[in-house]
Design an enzyme around this catalytic site. Structure first.
Site, PDB file in Angstrom:
ATOM      1  N   SER A 369      -0.610  -8.346 -19.127  1.00 53.84           N
ATOM      2  CA  SER A 369      -1.172  -9.688 -19.196  1.00 53.84           C
ATOM      3  C   SER A 369      -0.090 -10.740 -18.904  1.00 53.84           C
ATOM      4  CB  SER A 369      -1.835  -9.896 -20.561  1.00 53.84           C
ATOM      5  OG  SER A 369      -2.675 -11.027 -20.543  1.00 53.84           O
ATOM      6  N   ASP A 483      -7.864  -7.048 -17.982  1.00 54.07           N
ATOM      7  CA  ASP A 483      -6.541  -7.197 -18.590  1.00 54.07           C
ATOM      8  C   ASP A 483      -6.017  -5.876 -19.157  1.00 54.07           C
ATOM      9  OD1 ASP A 483      -4.477  -7.910 -20.614  1.00 54.07           O
ATOM     10  OD2 ASP A 483      -5.048  -9.953 -20.065  1.00 54.07           O
TER      11      ASP A 483
END
Length: 619
Positions: A369, A483
């Site tokens: 991320s 993600d």
């Protein structure tokens, strides 16, 4: 195992010089019987002397070279010239409890079990000496470290200019010394400046005295006279004995080789754990070793390059790239793993600032991320100050990366974020970055983690920051990627799988997160609170916090992936608090400073020693 040209004089002289049979000098009949029953054999590197479970009807004495004793794949002992092997299994009448394998080409003396037992019975002093040897060996096993780490051997050549290999070896040795490890240089290169007093003094001048290194130079042994052809087999055995002894004392043996072939040079190449071949213009054939291109020191490093060039007659620079190569050769490379957390991930930049100030270097980076975005800047070898500037320029506020859309798939379209990533990382491929870089994403279809270690960097980062509910997934190669934090917010195992010996993690998912748990308007903020409630509704933080809580529990089972873990205090910051970047950066700076001594200690430990329990650090 093959028979070796046996000489009774060699055997007699050898037996009289090892403690076990020294007393046979006064027992000529028994000595002659021992010589008649013994057989000299050659074992090639990697060949087994015996395997675990094999029946034992003889003993072995190492005449030359080195024998490794293994329990499974674990090296537990090294037996060198004069050492006895297989005696316990023979005397106990059981199969071998371990395996013995040649570390180099070795010569061993094989003595039939019946002959050895008769000798013990007829010459009690041999039996008493055997008991003493076994007692010392047993006591040594109690005091021995859990894992043996014999020094490694690396050969270096520079076909385009042989004189240059000596200078390159010398600079690598200095880098090893800077890492606090022991190193010795062997030169078999008649063109090397290391064996000419005038040029050797020149090298010393180039390294100091202002550098403070002139009195702390690496040990250099000149083996160039061995280039003269002689008895090739005996020469090889002598070199094996030399290398075996040096590996006991030094962490790294660097061998400066000439380009022309010789028996001594070939023996060194055969025994080397790794062979480096440097070049500037013409890349050598793939079969000769690991090719590394020497480039100008002002040029940004690419994989397979070493930016240390200063001119042919000058010693290469000892810089971060040299030290990274030295750590690779020592098998003590360091990896840095940066976790995701939205704006909280800006704390990573504060940690990087401290690392740079303290000279703590890392050799590879992984991230998830927003941690992957910060990690990518570090892997591009940008200074900490430049990373802070880029954060201020591109991530000044959450509006810079949030563009509203109808919330059928996600609350935000991700176009602003994609444009930002393209503007910063356009045209960069992961495999061309100065440091190895890895980031992850989760495939909603298969439920598996996807790792990016090649391809366009901006695309990989776009995948790893696709927070569910916040940004839309990325469709790619039949996968639906979101993600990476959905699967693993702190992917340290990627670095372990890629050979990094030490891994440091920075976790920015707080244990307690009252801000994400808030479901109503913050009345203390007045109209500003209403605006934030509408523009960044609680559902976004609730979804992210739910993922974070799950990952926090999973992290407990992944602590063995890390030698050290830092946990900046970011619980008072919101997922979208990019406008509070100074405070978040300071939180990372404070945590890195607080944990500095423990971090230094962890990075000095041998590979694996710190991973027997939970990773140390705060949290």
């Amino acid at each position: 195992m093959t028979e070796f040209n046996q000489d009774t004089h060699i055997l007699r002289n050898f037996f009289l010089h090892i403690p076990l049979f020294r007393s046979l000098g006064g027992a000529p009949t028994e000595m002659e019987e021992l010589i008649r029953s013994s057989e000299m054999r050659m074992i090639r590197r990697g060949e087994f002397l015996f395997r675990r479970g094999d029946a034992s009807d003889r003993i072995y004495i190492v005449h030359s070279g080195e024998i490794g004793i293994y329990q499974g794949e674990k090296l537990i002992a090294l037996q060198r010239r004069g050492s006895i092997c297989g005696e316990v299994s023979l005397l106990s009448g059981s199969g071998h409890s371990s395996s013995a394998r040649a570390m180099f080409d070795c010569s061993v003396i094989v003595i039939p079990g019946e002959s050895f037992v008769r000798l013990i019975e007829s010459v009690p002093s041999v039996g008493r000496e055997l008991i003493r040897i076994l007692s010392e060996r047993f006591r040594g096993t109690l005091d021995a470290p859990a894992d043996l780490h014999p020094g490694r051997i690396c050969s270096v050549s520079y076909p385009e200019q042989e004189e240059r290999s000596g200078r390159m070896v010398f600079s690598l040795a200095l880098a090893v010394r800077e890492e606090g490890q022991r190193v010795v240089i062997l030169t078999l290169n008649e063109s090397s400046p290391l064996i000419f007093e005038k040029d050797r003094n020149l090298i010393e001048q180039l390294q100091g005295p202002e550098s403070g290194r002139s009195s702390d130079l690496p040990v250099i042994l000149n083996l160039e006279p061995l280039l003269v052809d002689g008895q090739e087999e005996q020469l090889r055995l002598n070199l094996h004995d030399l290398l075996s002894g040096l590996r006991r004392t030094f962490d790294l043996v660097l061998v400066d080789l000439a380009n022309r072939p010789s028996p001594a040079a070939q023996a060194m190449l055969d025994d080397a754990d790794e062979s480096l071949v440097f070049y500037r213009k013409e890349r050598p054939a793939a079969s000769v070793g690991r090719a590394i291109r020497e480039t100008n020191v002002d040029r940004r490093q690419k994989p397979g390059e070493l930016p240390v060039f200063q001119g042919w007659r000058m010693d290469p620079v000892v810089n971060g790239a040299t030290r990274r190569l030295a750590r690779q050769l020592l098998q003590s490379s360091r990896g840095l793993c940066l976790g995701g957390g939205g704006a909280r991930a800006l704390a990573h930049a504060g940690c990087l600032d401290v690392f740079e100030q303290e000279g703590l270097e890392f050799d590879a980076v992984s991230g998830s991320s927003m941690g992957a975005v910060i990690g990518a800047l570090y892997a591009l070898q940008l200074p900490a100050k430049e990373i802070r500037k880029m954060i201020g320029r591109y991530l000044f506020h959450s509006d810079a990366i949030l563009d509203k859309r109808l919330p059928f798939v996600s609350f935000f379209g991700g176009h602003r974020l994609a444009d930002l990533l393209r503007s910063v990382f356009r045209g960069i491929r992961i495999e061309d970055m100065p440091l190895p870089f890895f980031c992850n994403a989760a495939d909603l279809k298969s439920g598996q983690m996807v790792m990016f270690d090649s391809g366009w960097l901006d695309f990989a980062l776009r995948c790893t920051v696709s927070l569910p509910g916040i940004y839309p997934p990325v469709e790619w190669n039949g996968r639906t990627l979101v993600d990476g934090s959905v699967m693993n917010n702190l992917p340290g195992e990627i670095l372990r799988q890629n050979g990094l010996s030490h891994v440091v993690g920075i976790n920015v998912s707080p244990v307690a997160d009252p801000l994400s748990a808030r479901t109503g308007v913050n009345r203390r903020e007045g109209l500003k609170g209403v605006y934030r409630f509408v523009n960044l509704p609680p559902i976004l933080k609730i979804v992210n916090r739910s993922i974070s809580v799950a990952n926090r529990e999973l992290l407990k089972f992944r602590l063995n992936d890390f030698d050290f873990l830092l946990n900046p205090d970011v619980g008072s910051f919101d997922l979208f608090d990019f406008h509070r970047q100074r405070e978040i950066l300071h939180a990372g700076y404070e945590e890195a400073n607080r944990q500095l001594n423990g971090l230094r200690e962890a990075l000095r430990l041998p590979a694996g020693e710190q991973r027997n329990g939970n990773a140390r650090g705060s949290g």
